[in-house]
Scaffold this active site. Structure first.
Site, PDB file in Angstrom:
ATOM      1  N   ASP A 188       0.853  -1.257  -0.043  1.00  0.00           N
ATOM      2  CA  ASP A 188      -0.036  -0.032  -0.065  1.00  0.00           C
ATOM      3  C   ASP A 188       0.885   1.089  -0.054  1.00  0.00           C
ATOM      4  O   ASP A 188       1.976   1.337   0.537  1.00  0.00           O
ATOM      5  CB  ASP A 188      -0.739  -0.146   1.159  1.00  0.00           C
ATOM      6  CG  ASP A 188      -2.167   0.859   1.211  1.00  0.00           C
ATOM      7  OD1 ASP A 188      -2.424   1.460  -0.041  1.00  0.00           O
ATOM      8  OD2 ASP A 188      -2.555   1.475   2.205  1.00  0.00           O
ATOM      9  N   ASN A 233     -11.121  -2.744  -4.656  1.00  0.00           N
ATOM     10  CA  ASN A 233     -10.470  -1.804  -5.489  1.00  0.00           C
ATOM     11  C   ASN A 233     -10.804  -1.531  -6.680  1.00  0.00           C
ATOM     12  O   ASN A 233     -10.762  -0.694  -7.524  1.00  0.00           O
ATOM     13  CB  ASN A 233      -8.955  -2.235  -5.749  1.00  0.00           C
ATOM     14  CG  ASN A 233      -7.918  -2.093  -4.429  1.00  0.00           C
ATOM     15  OD1 ASN A 233      -7.056  -3.128  -4.401  1.00  0.00           O
ATOM     16  ND2 ASN A 233      -8.258  -1.203  -3.790  1.00  0.00           N
TER      17      ASN A 233
END
Ligand code: IPE
Ligand code: IPE
Ligand code: MG
Length: 248
Positions: free
Chosen positions: A28, A76
């Site tokens: 991330d 996502n």
């Protein structure tokens, strides 16, 4: 204290003879990495993909058995279409390169997640990568793609229920081990260490079942900046922990 000198930061002390078997990473912070540089988010994903290659190679070199990375979650898809397609494009590019280097790298690759909504070309590349590397021994890299921990558990529950209806399984006989065999991670030991860069202190639907007793390591470093030294720090921190698994 006239002679105080600036010393280089102490290197993390890792005992490479006692590494965790399985390290999992939530890759991330790509977007923030790009933003800090005034670049589009997609540039962050490109840098993140490059860093994945570096870290995966390092893991193989130090003799880690399993590396699992979170590349794209079931959540996502909420992102702008251009960003999603840029990520998928990078995955294709990476897999094409990985396939051409496979005989040399000999890293076993598997994908965790439902690949069916992906572009057929990308699905085919994933399958090919798995097939070619199926007999490689040594380091195994699992790429979580369209992966969600809850989705994985639901799928396992449905598949088990179907087997019960067919008469191949009995509800009363279900054990943790049998349930685990219905997960994408069938055959892979649970992660010992889960790392999340980027400063977020959450697991975002990653390996919910498997990380029941994992050690967690969080750092503010953004994924594209997460170097081998950062990984060494995480490994050293892990080695300093006392794992009790509920015992004393
Ligand atoms: C991780 O980086 C990559 C994916 C989730 C695909 P992000 O894109 O989430 O980066 P930040 O969190 O916005 O910085
Ligand atoms: C987790 O990162 C998913 C991946 C790294 C692939 P996100 O950026 O999607 O997670 P949240 O939204 O911050 O929880
Ligand atoms: Mg993020």
């Amino acid at each position: 204290m006239a002679f105080l000198k600036r010393r280089p930061a102490a290197e993390a002390q890792v005992d490479f003879d006692h590494l965790p078997r399985h390290v999992a990473i939530i890759m991330d912070g790509n977007g923030r990495w790009a933003k800090k540089r005034g670049l589009p988010r997609t540039a962050g994903h490109a840098a993140g993909a490059e860093n994945f290659r570096t870290i995966a190679t390092y893991c193989k070199d130090i003799g880690l058995e399993y590396l699992t990375v979170y590349a794209f979650s079931t959540e996502n898809w909420k992102r702008p279409a251009e960003e999603v397609s840029a990520i998928m494009g990078l995955l294709k590019k990476y897999l094409l390169e990985a396939i051409s280097r496979m005989e040399r790298d000999r890293v076993k690759m598997r994908f965790f997640g439902d690949l069916s909504p992906l572009d057929p070309e990308l699905q085919a590349l994933c399958r090919r990568t798995e097939e070619i590397s199926t007999h490689y021994e040594g380091c195994q890299v699992n790429i979580c793609l369209n992966y969600g921990g809850r989705d994985e558990v639901l799928r396992a529950a449905k598949a088990f229920a179907e087997d019960c209806v067919r008469g191949d399984q009995k509800p009363g006989d279900l054990t943790e081990e049998t349930f685990g065999s219905y997960l994408f991670s069938d055959g892979v030991p649970d992660p010992d260490l889960v790392i999340r860069p980027s400063g977020e202190i959450r697991i975002s639907n990653f390996l919910l079942w498997q990380s029941a007793y994992a050690e967690f390591y969080f750092t503010d470093v953004l994924w594209p900046d997460f170097t081998k030294e950062e990984l060494n720090k995480a490994l050293a921190a892990y080695q300093g922990r006392s794992r009790r698994f509920g015992g004393v």
